[in-house]
Design a protein around this motif. Structure first.
Motif, short mmCIF file in Angstrom:
data_model
loop_
_atom_site.label_atom_id
_atom_site.label_comp_id
_atom_site.label_asym_id
_atom_site.label_seq_id
_atom_site.Cartn_x
_atom_site.Cartn_y
_atom_site.Cartn_z
N LEU A 154 0.89 5.42 19.92
CA LEU A 154 2.21 5.57 19.32
C LEU A 154 2.16 5.22 17.83
O LEU A 154 2.76 5.90 16.99
N ALA A 155 1.42 4.13 17.52
CA ALA A 155 1.33 3.69 16.13
C ALA A 155 0.70 4.77 15.27
O ALA A 155 1.20 5.11 14.19
N ILE A 156 -0.38 5.36 15.76
CA ILE A 156 -1.08 6.34 14.92
C ILE A 156 -0.26 7.62 14.84
O ILE A 156 -0.27 8.31 13.82
N ALA A 157 0.51 7.93 15.91
CA ALA A 157 1.37 9.11 15.84
C ALA A 157 2.44 8.92 14.78
O ALA A 157 2.69 9.81 13.95
N LEU A 158 3.07 7.74 14.79
CA LEU A 158 4.09 7.44 13.77
C LEU A 158 3.49 7.54 12.38
O LEU A 158 4.04 8.19 11.48
N ALA A 159 2.32 6.91 12.21
CA ALA A 159 1.70 6.88 10.88
C ALA A 159 1.31 8.29 10.44
O ALA A 159 1.48 8.65 9.27
N SER A 160 0.79 9.10 11.37
CA SER A 160 0.33 10.45 10.99
C SER A 160 1.51 11.32 10.58
O SER A 160 1.46 12.01 9.56
N VAL A 161 2.59 11.28 11.38
CA VAL A 161 3.76 12.07 11.02
C VAL A 161 4.28 11.64 9.65
O VAL A 161 4.55 12.47 8.77
N GLY A 162 4.38 10.31 9.47
CA GLY A 162 4.83 9.81 8.18
C GLY A 162 3.93 10.25 7.05
O GLY A 162 4.40 10.69 5.99
N ALA A 163 2.63 10.18 7.28
CA ALA A 163 1.67 10.54 6.22
C ALA A 163 1.79 12.02 5.87
O ALA A 163 1.75 12.39 4.69
N VAL A 164 1.96 12.87 6.89
CA VAL A 164 2.09 14.31 6.62
C VAL A 164 3.36 14.58 5.81
O VAL A 164 3.37 15.40 4.89
N VAL A 165 4.42 13.83 6.13
CA VAL A 165 5.68 14.04 5.41
C VAL A 165 5.54 13.63 3.94
O VAL A 165 6.00 14.34 3.05
N VAL A 166 4.87 12.50 3.68
CA VAL A 166 4.86 12.00 2.30
C VAL A 166 3.66 12.49 1.47
O VAL A 166 3.67 12.33 0.26
N MET A 167 2.66 13.10 2.11
CA MET A 167 1.42 13.30 1.34
C MET A 167 1.61 14.24 0.15
O MET A 167 0.98 14.06 -0.88
N GLY A 168 2.49 15.23 0.32
CA GLY A 168 2.70 16.17 -0.78
C GLY A 168 3.25 15.47 -2.01
O GLY A 168 2.86 15.76 -3.14
N VAL A 169 4.17 14.52 -1.77
CA VAL A 169 4.78 13.79 -2.89
C VAL A 169 3.83 12.70 -3.39
O VAL A 169 3.79 12.41 -4.58
N ALA A 170 3.07 12.11 -2.47
CA ALA A 170 2.20 10.99 -2.85
C ALA A 170 1.05 11.45 -3.73
O ALA A 170 0.51 10.66 -4.50
N ALA A 171 0.66 12.73 -3.62
CA ALA A 171 -0.45 13.22 -4.44
C ALA A 171 -0.03 13.34 -5.89
O ALA A 171 1.07 13.80 -6.18
N ARG A 172 -0.90 12.90 -6.79
CA ARG A 172 -0.62 13.09 -8.21
C ARG A 172 -0.75 14.58 -8.53
O ARG A 172 -1.78 15.18 -8.24
N PRO A 173 0.32 15.19 -9.10
CA PRO A 173 0.24 16.63 -9.41
C PRO A 173 -0.81 16.89 -10.48
O PRO A 173 -0.99 16.08 -11.39
N ALA A 174 -1.49 18.03 -10.34
CA ALA A 174 -2.60 18.33 -11.24
C ALA A 174 -2.10 18.75 -12.63
O ALA A 174 -2.54 18.25 -13.64
N GLY A 175 -1.16 19.69 -12.66
CA GLY A 175 -0.76 20.24 -13.94
C GLY A 175 0.55 19.66 -14.45
O GLY A 175 0.87 18.51 -14.20
N ARG A 176 1.29 20.50 -15.16
CA ARG A 176 2.58 20.06 -15.67
C ARG A 176 3.57 20.03 -14.52
O ARG A 176 3.48 20.81 -13.59
N CYS A 177 4.50 19.09 -14.57
CA CYS A 177 5.51 19.05 -13.54
C CYS A 177 6.72 18.33 -14.08
O CYS A 177 6.63 17.55 -15.02
#
Lengths: 538, 238
Positions: free
Chosen positions: A352-375
């Protein structure tokens, strides 16, 4: 000329699903569903008031001089444990690596057996959590500072030996073979032919272990070994919330400092700065190594360690008593039944813990990544906030989250799962974000150029590339989470840990031996499943 | 149809118009700015000065769905292909239709591939029909290049941009792929292709534009040029 091209395929291609992956995916879904079903036990509404009081104290931590002084001393104890524990782990690791590495054993049949035997021996200390070691050692050594050092050093030593051995085995063997052919002995050939190439990796890993050791030392305190964790649990059991928060902030800062410093040193190791033609040393690295050595000497003095207490008559006698009492392990049917049900609870919690963490990680990973170009600046700000939140989530060890949650949730699967899920989200979110950063931006840009919706561009351009690494990270973290579940259980969240704590409290040594064996078997089984699943992903 | 460019760092005051039905080859040494020019046209490279008009519209003035509709009419075979790789061929080819698909349909297609018949037809044209359900990263470089071409075929754009679209293909496939990419030009669209091989440029295009250090140094009908004229662009003696 085109006849060859237009010849229809002999058999019309059919979409064939990869059965192995589907099997793993369905099994994972079933496991999550089963764990959710196991977690549907009670919420404790009566505890809500305490949680309110606890949360309210977050903004008013205790800052009186006396308490801060106590905290500072406790922090020093924690650091001292971490440093000496790591030193012991590296020492044991270096010795064990020699025994685990292929280089030592060669390729002969006897060698393979020897290597297997070593790995088997190493699996036992690795399968037990530091906190479990702590509890066991306390019964043998009493309240001696050696407990903290050994509880970190022994399991870490086993992991370090395995990793060091793998690092040594990965080094190209050409130079080593050449030296051997020129008549050098094995040790000399390893020193000149293998070690220089592996040194960076070894040092980097030792540094990573030191970071982990700080966290472990905090956790050891929670089960009574002294230091920051101990102060935290004292304040906790006397319901002094402002003090609890001071301790939480202090240990979050400590873990944060270890995280940041460790990463800086490891990044430096990955790309050392050298001036050409000059025998110069990297100042940061030199300072880090010398500083750690000095810290080791200071820790020894500060904790007043004495080798005599390790081999004192009382300690030897205690070991004998415990070992004699613990053998043979209990095979009582009732105990075995409760071990089985506790093991089920442990697995459910971790899933259950890893399921919660994975769903959360998938949701935030796009925002958590530093954008490469201009934004736009809004996107940049959101990224900084998300990364900061993830940092805080992983700075507070999971048991602390569990202690808080145990106010509102009855002991069982749920509090452990949420606590570990929140903490693991902090780790996994960062890893997933970094995977997105490393993914090639080209495919997504190309899809944007042909008019794809941003969501579609993400699905076709980024998701397929990062899915593999993120799943592999999640599986690896699951293995870690199973170990941590035991620890959270020790503090009352249920599962094998809770069972172990109650058997230890009644000094029922045969039962303790059974629970420990079950623990080791469970960890090994989980490692095996994780390994298989990762291989299916490749 | 007009494409007008101002100054980008690697393109210096380029002013170029491609008319309807035209097949234009971009020639020039490596680093001359061919790929950048194509990138400016398809919107992946923003021009630092000047303006671009694509298919009669100004992309800089468009936002959201309108911009997507315009971009759906421009198909590109990128120099580095820009395929995700970890997807099956059918999805990589279907990605050509993402400009006209809503996000939900795009997501569902990853579960149940949509329009497989069209994808197979496009792949058959480049000789890859039997690989439709294979993983793209299991294909060879030349096969991947043909997947990228098939993506443009299912997209059915009006303007085709191609950056060395046949660099990894054998002579037979090269002829075929260039013929396919010129299809829209024959129906009133246009083709703008960066081509290293002078003979290929002369055979498949109506007009050759030569670039050197980001400037247009040659702009002439293919019929008036010889292979030797183009060789001069690469600094080799004619």
């Amino acid at each position: 000329m085109t006849a060859l091209l237009e010849r229809p395929a002999a058999v019309a291609p059919r979409l064939r699903r990869d059965r192995r992956r589907w099997a793993w995916g369905l099994a994972a879904l079933a496991a999550v569903g089963w764990s959710v079903a196991g977690a549907l036990d009670g919420v404790n509404p009566a505890g809500a008031a305490q949680v309110g009081a606890f949360a309210a104290a977050a903004l008013s931590p205790a800052v009186d001089g006396a308490f801060l002084g106590v905290l500072a001393t406790a922090a020093l104890v924690t650091v001292a444990y971490a440093v000496l524990g790591t030193a012991l782990a590296v020492l044991l690791g270096a010795l064990g690596a020699g025994a685990a590495a292929r280089t030592t054993w060669g390729r002969r049949r006897l060698g393979r057996l020897g290597r297997l035997a070593t790995r088997g021996v190493l699996a036992v200390p690795r399968g037990l959590h530091e906190a479990v070691w702590g509890l066991l050692l306390v019964t043998v050594l009493g309240l001696d500072p050696w407990v903290g050092v050994l509880a970190i050093g022994l399991p870490y030593g086993a992991v370090t030996a395995t990793v060091f051995g793998a690092l040594l085995d990965e080094v190209p063997r050409g130079p080593y073979e050449a030296l051997r052919a020129a008549g050098a002995g094995r040790v000399a050939a390893a020193l000149y032919g293998l070690l220089p190439r592996a040194a960076g990796g070894l040092l980097s890993y030792a540094c990573y272990r030191l970071e982990c050791a700080v966290r472990s030392a905090v956790v050891l305190g929670l089960v009574g070994a002294g230091g920051l964790g101990y102060q935290l649990s004292l304040s906790f059991s006397s319901l002094r919330w402002p003090q609890v928060w001071s301790a939480v902030y202090a240990l979050a800062l400590l873990c944060l400092a270890a995280d940041v410093a460790g990463r800086a040193v490891r990044r430096r190791l990955a790309a050392p700065r050298r001036r050409a033609g000059v025998l110069s040393r990297d100042r940061v690295l030199t300072a880090a190594v010398l500083g750690t050595l000095a810290a080791g000497a200071w820790s020894w003095w500060f904790l007043a360690l004495s080798p005599a207490s390790l081999v004192s008559a009382r300690a030897r006698e205690q070991v004998g008593v415990v070992l004699r009492a613990a053998w043979p392990p209990s095979a009582d049917a009732d105990l075995l039944r409760s071990v089985a049900s506790a093991a089920v609870g442990t697995v459910q919690t971790s899933v259950l813990a890893i399921a919660l963490a994975s769903v959360g990680a998938v949701v935030v990973m796009g925002v958590a990544a530093r954008p490469a170009g201009r934004c736009p600046p809004g996107r940049r700000l959101a990224g900084v906030l998300v990364r900061l939140a993830l940092l805080l989530l992983r700075a507070v060890p999971a048991p602390v989250w569990a202690l808080v949650l145990l106010f509102v949730l009855l002991p069982g699967v749920l509090p452990g799962a949420v606590a570990l899920g929140v903490y693991t989200l902090g780790v996994l979110g960062r890893l997933a974000g970094e995977a997105v950063e490393e993914a090639d931006a080209g495919p997504r840009a190309a899809l944007g150029a042909l008019g794809a919706h941003p969501v579609a561009g993400w699905l076709y351009g980024v998701a397929p590339v990062v899915a593999g690494p993120v799943l592999a990270y999640a599986l690896h973290r699951w293995e870690v989470t199973v170990r941590d579940t035991l620890l959270v259980g020790l503090l009352g969240a249920g599962g094998l840990g809770a069972l172990l704590a109650s058997e230890l409290a009644t000094f029922d040594w045969p039962a303790v031996a059974t629970v420990l064996a079950a623990t080791v078997v469970l960890t090994l089984a989980v490692d095996l499943v994780g390994d298989r699943a990762r291989r299916a992903l490749r | 149809m007009t494409v007008r460019l101002g100054t980008a760092t690697v393109l210096d005051g380029v002013d170029l118009t491609v008319g309807a039905g035209e097949r234009v080859a971009l020639a020039g040494a490596s680093g001359a700015g061919k790929s950048t020019l194509l990138g400016v046209v398809n919107g992946t490279v923003p021009p630092s000065a000047g303006s671009v008009r694509v298919l009669g519209a100004d992309p800089a003035a468009l936002r959201g769905a309108a911009l997507r509709r315009l971009r759906a009419r421009v198909g590109t075979v990128h120099q580095h292909l820009e395929l995700a790789g970890a997807l099956r061929v059918v999805h990589e080819v279907n990605a050509g239709r993402l400009g006209s698909w809503p996000a939900l349909r795009a997501a569902w297609s990853l579960v149940r591939p949509q329009g497989v018949a069209d994808v197979v037809a496009a792949l058959a044209q480049v000789g890859l029909a039997d690989r439709v359900f294979d993983r793209t990263d299991a294909l060879s470089g030349g096969q991947r290049q043909r997947v990228a071409v098939a993506r443009v075929l299912v997209q059915q754009p009006d303007l085709v941009l191609a950056d060395e679209p046949a660099s990894a293909l054998d002579p037979v496939l090269t002829e075929r792929v260039l013929g396919l990419l010129a299809g829209p030009a024959g129906r009133g669209g246009a083709l703008l292709a960066a081509l290293h091989d002078p003979a290929l440029a002369l055979r498949h295009c109506d007009r050759v534009v030569g670039l050197a250090a980001g400037r247009v140094v040659l702009d002439a009908p293919a019929a008036a040029l010889t292979v030797a004229d183009l060789a001069g662009l690469y600094g080799t003696p004619a």
